[in-house]
Scaffold this active site. Structure first.
Site, PDB file in Angstrom:
ATOM      1  N   TYR A 145       0.970  -3.824   2.640  1.00 45.35           N
ATOM      2  CA  TYR A 145       1.313  -4.697   1.508  1.00 45.35           C
ATOM      3  C   TYR A 145       0.806  -6.115   1.763  1.00 45.35           C
ATOM      4  O   TYR A 145       0.236  -6.767   0.888  1.00 45.35           O
ATOM      5  CB  TYR A 145       2.834  -4.682   1.327  1.00 45.35           C
ATOM      6  CG  TYR A 145       3.328  -5.343   0.058  1.00 45.35           C
ATOM      7  CD1 TYR A 145       3.323  -4.648  -1.150  1.00 45.35           C
ATOM      8  CD2 TYR A 145       3.811  -6.642   0.070  1.00 45.35           C
ATOM      9  CE1 TYR A 145       3.789  -5.240  -2.315  1.00 45.35           C
ATOM     10  CE2 TYR A 145       4.275  -7.250  -1.093  1.00 45.35           C
ATOM     11  CZ  TYR A 145       4.266  -6.542  -2.284  1.00 45.35           C
ATOM     12  OH  TYR A 145       4.724  -7.130  -3.441  1.00 45.35           O
ATOM     13  N   SER A 160       2.036 -12.491  -3.811  1.00 47.01           N
ATOM     14  CA  SER A 160       3.361 -12.289  -3.199  1.00 47.01           C
ATOM     15  C   SER A 160       3.577 -13.360  -2.129  1.00 47.01           C
ATOM     16  O   SER A 160       2.631 -14.063  -1.742  1.00 47.01           O
ATOM     17  CB  SER A 160       3.379 -10.889  -2.565  1.00 47.01           C
ATOM     18  OG  SER A 160       4.319 -10.797  -1.530  1.00 47.01           O
TER      19      SER A 160
HETATM   20  N1  LIG Z   1       9.908  -7.519  -6.676  1.00 47.88           N
HETATM   21  C1  LIG Z   1       9.489  -8.448  -5.849  1.00 47.88           C
HETATM   22  O1  LIG Z   1      10.275  -9.066  -5.124  1.00 47.88           O
HETATM   23  C2  LIG Z   1       8.024  -8.799  -5.763  1.00 47.88           C
HETATM   24  C3  LIG Z   1       7.669  -9.915  -4.996  1.00 47.88           C
HETATM   25  C4  LIG Z   1       6.337 -10.278  -4.938  1.00 47.88           C
HETATM   26  C5  LIG Z   1       5.385  -9.569  -5.630  1.00 47.88           C
HETATM   27  N2  LIG Z   1       5.748  -8.487  -6.347  1.00 47.88           N
HETATM   28  C6  LIG Z   1       4.684  -7.796  -7.092  1.00 47.88           C
HETATM   29  O2  LIG Z   1       4.963  -7.889  -8.473  1.00 47.88           O
HETATM   30  C7  LIG Z   1       4.423  -6.760  -9.153  1.00 47.88           C
HETATM   31  C8  LIG Z   1       5.522  -6.101  -9.983  1.00 47.88           C
HETATM   32  O3  LIG Z   1       6.561  -5.703  -9.106  1.00 47.88           O
HETATM   33  P1  LIG Z   1       8.013  -5.225  -9.608  1.00 47.88           P
HETATM   34  O4  LIG Z   1       8.985  -5.714  -8.601  1.00 47.88           O
HETATM   35  O5  LIG Z   1       8.187  -5.554 -11.050  1.00 47.88           O
HETATM   36  O6  LIG Z   1       7.855  -3.663  -9.369  1.00 47.88           O
HETATM   37  P2  LIG Z   1       8.390  -2.385 -10.129  1.00 47.88           P
HETATM   38  O7  LIG Z   1       8.369  -1.297  -9.111  1.00 47.88           O
HETATM   39  O8  LIG Z   1       9.665  -2.661 -10.859  1.00 47.88           O
HETATM   40  O9  LIG Z   1       7.225  -2.135 -11.211  1.00 47.88           O
HETATM   41  C9  LIG Z   1       5.937  -1.743 -10.857  1.00 47.88           C
HETATM   42  C10 LIG Z   1       5.280  -1.053 -12.032  1.00 47.88           C
HETATM   43  O10 LIG Z   1       3.968  -0.629 -11.602  1.00 47.88           O
HETATM   44  C11 LIG Z   1       3.764   0.704 -12.058  1.00 47.88           C
HETATM   45  N3  LIG Z   1       2.800   1.386 -11.172  1.00 47.88           N
HETATM   46  C12 LIG Z   1       2.953   1.647  -9.838  1.00 47.88           C
HETATM   47  N4  LIG Z   1       1.907   2.372  -9.394  1.00 47.88           N
HETATM   48  C13 LIG Z   1       1.095   2.578 -10.451  1.00 47.88           C
HETATM   49  C14 LIG Z   1      -0.140   3.256 -10.624  1.00 47.88           C
HETATM   50  N5  LIG Z   1      -0.730   3.924  -9.608  1.00 47.88           N
HETATM   51  N6  LIG Z   1      -0.727   3.268 -11.840  1.00 47.88           N
HETATM   52  C15 LIG Z   1      -0.141   2.624 -12.883  1.00 47.88           C
HETATM   53  N7  LIG Z   1       1.045   1.969 -12.789  1.00 47.88           N
HETATM   54  C16 LIG Z   1       1.638   1.946 -11.580  1.00 47.88           C
HETATM   55  C17 LIG Z   1       5.156   1.341 -12.001  1.00 47.88           C
HETATM   56  O11 LIG Z   1       5.255   2.510 -12.790  1.00 47.88           O
HETATM   57  C18 LIG Z   1       6.033   0.201 -12.481  1.00 47.88           C
HETATM   58  O12 LIG Z   1       6.191   0.194 -13.882  1.00 47.88           O
HETATM   59  C19 LIG Z   1       3.834  -5.856  -8.064  1.00 47.88           C
HETATM   60  O13 LIG Z   1       2.457  -6.104  -7.920  1.00 47.88           O
HETATM   61  C20 LIG Z   1       4.574  -6.313  -6.802  1.00 47.88           C
HETATM   62  O14 LIG Z   1       3.847  -6.052  -5.639  1.00 47.88           O
HETATM   63  C21 LIG Z   1       7.047  -8.074  -6.424  1.00 47.88           C
END
Ligand SMILES: NC(=O)c1ccc[n+]([C@@H]2O[C@H](COP(=O)([O-])OP(=O)(O)OC[C@H]3O[C@@H](n4cnc5c(N)ncnc54)[C@H](O)[C@@H]3O)[C@@H](O)[C@H]2O)c1
Length: 257
Positions: free
Chosen positions: A161, A148
């Protein structure tokens, strides 16, 4: 060699965590389009339906394993079930599942801190370890972790986080140091601010999100597709000489003062 093979995943088997929505789902769609067989692990009960939808829309084979990856037992059961579906071979692991919890550090409940670390960092370690054992025995494999912007900088109300994602970047280096010489590459992608469910409320609040938005040189929030294409690159032969790195995909955020 036909240079188009550099970006092909034909014949590859991949596990993607957090594949029910957001970036994990989009990565799954890209992998299928480029020829991989995919197994999604997610704790959402909707996962089998999501896997069916991807298979209908994109073709290919998409397996699903519903499991909670926030604790050791779930990770082991989930990974074993995924390996059964993929018949024991694993070429690519994408550690994408993650959560966010916003709270001032002084008031941050320790249980919430633990939960964030459990899924964002501890799950990455244990799943990489299980995948690493199979890949080391094969002599090949690629692991791609989700880091991230908070692997590089820290925001407000995101202490857990930030700690977890800083850990992901360092863990990526540590695993790569041990495994790169044995055919297993470990890299990470660091998405900027991407329009997914995780951020919907925050982005809609123009005032709160302006502090971040003003630093995005490209002048728009990221889309899951912006990140999925870089994950595809890190999973494909084209990135065979890259390991131990965390690649920002941020529309210019980190370059801005
Ligand atoms: N959205 C952003 O701006 C952003 C930026 C940097 C990093 N990220 C990282 O990218 C990754 C994906 O993020 P996203 O924005 O697509 O999020 P999102 O919330 O849309 O998707 C996350 C997925 O993880 C699953 N999940 C959560 N907890 C879980 C658990 N205990 N067991 C199994 N599955 C679980 C959820 O059901 C979901 O399908 C994450 O690691 C997030 O930290 C996101």
């Amino acid at each position: 060699m036909d240079k188009r093979e550099l970006f092909s995943l034909e014949g590859k088997k991949a596990v993607i965590t957090g594949g029910n929505q957001g970036m994990g789902r989009t990565v799954a769609e890209y992998f299928i389009d480029y020829g991989a067989e995919v197994c999604l692990i997610d704790f959402s009960k909707e996962l089998p339906q999501t896997a069916g939808e991807i298979q209908r829309n994109n073709g290919g084979i998409v397996h699903s394993v519903v499991e909670d990856l926030s604790h050791s037992e779930g990770r082991k059961k989930g990974f074993e079930a995924a390996m059964e579906r993929l018949e024991g071979r694993l070429d690519i692991l994408v550690n994408c599942a993650g959560i966010q919890y916003l709270c001032d550090a002084a008031d941050y409940p320790f249980s919430a801190y633990r939960k964030v670390m459990d899924i964002n960092l501890d799950a990455v370690f244990e799943l990489s370890q299980m995948a690493g054992r199979i890949m080391l025995a094969q002599g090949s494999g690629k692991i791609i972790n989700f880091a991230s912007m908070t692997s590089f900088i820290a925001g407000l109300q995101v202490s857990a986080y930030t700690a977890s994602k800083g850990g992901v970047m360092q863990l990526t280096k540590a695993l790569s140091n041990e495994w790169a010489g044995r055919g297993v590459q470990v890299n990470a992608v660091a998405p900027g601010y991407i329009w997914t469910k995780m951020n919907e409320d925050f982005f809609s609040d123009k005032e709160a999100s302006w502090r971040i938005f003003r630093r995005i040189a490209m002048g728009r929030w990221g889309r899951p597709e912006d990140v999925a294409s870089v994950v595809l690159f890190l999973a494909a032969k084209a990135s065979d000489y890259m390991t131990g790195v965390t690649v920002p995909v941020d529309g210019g955020f980190l370059a801005m003062e």
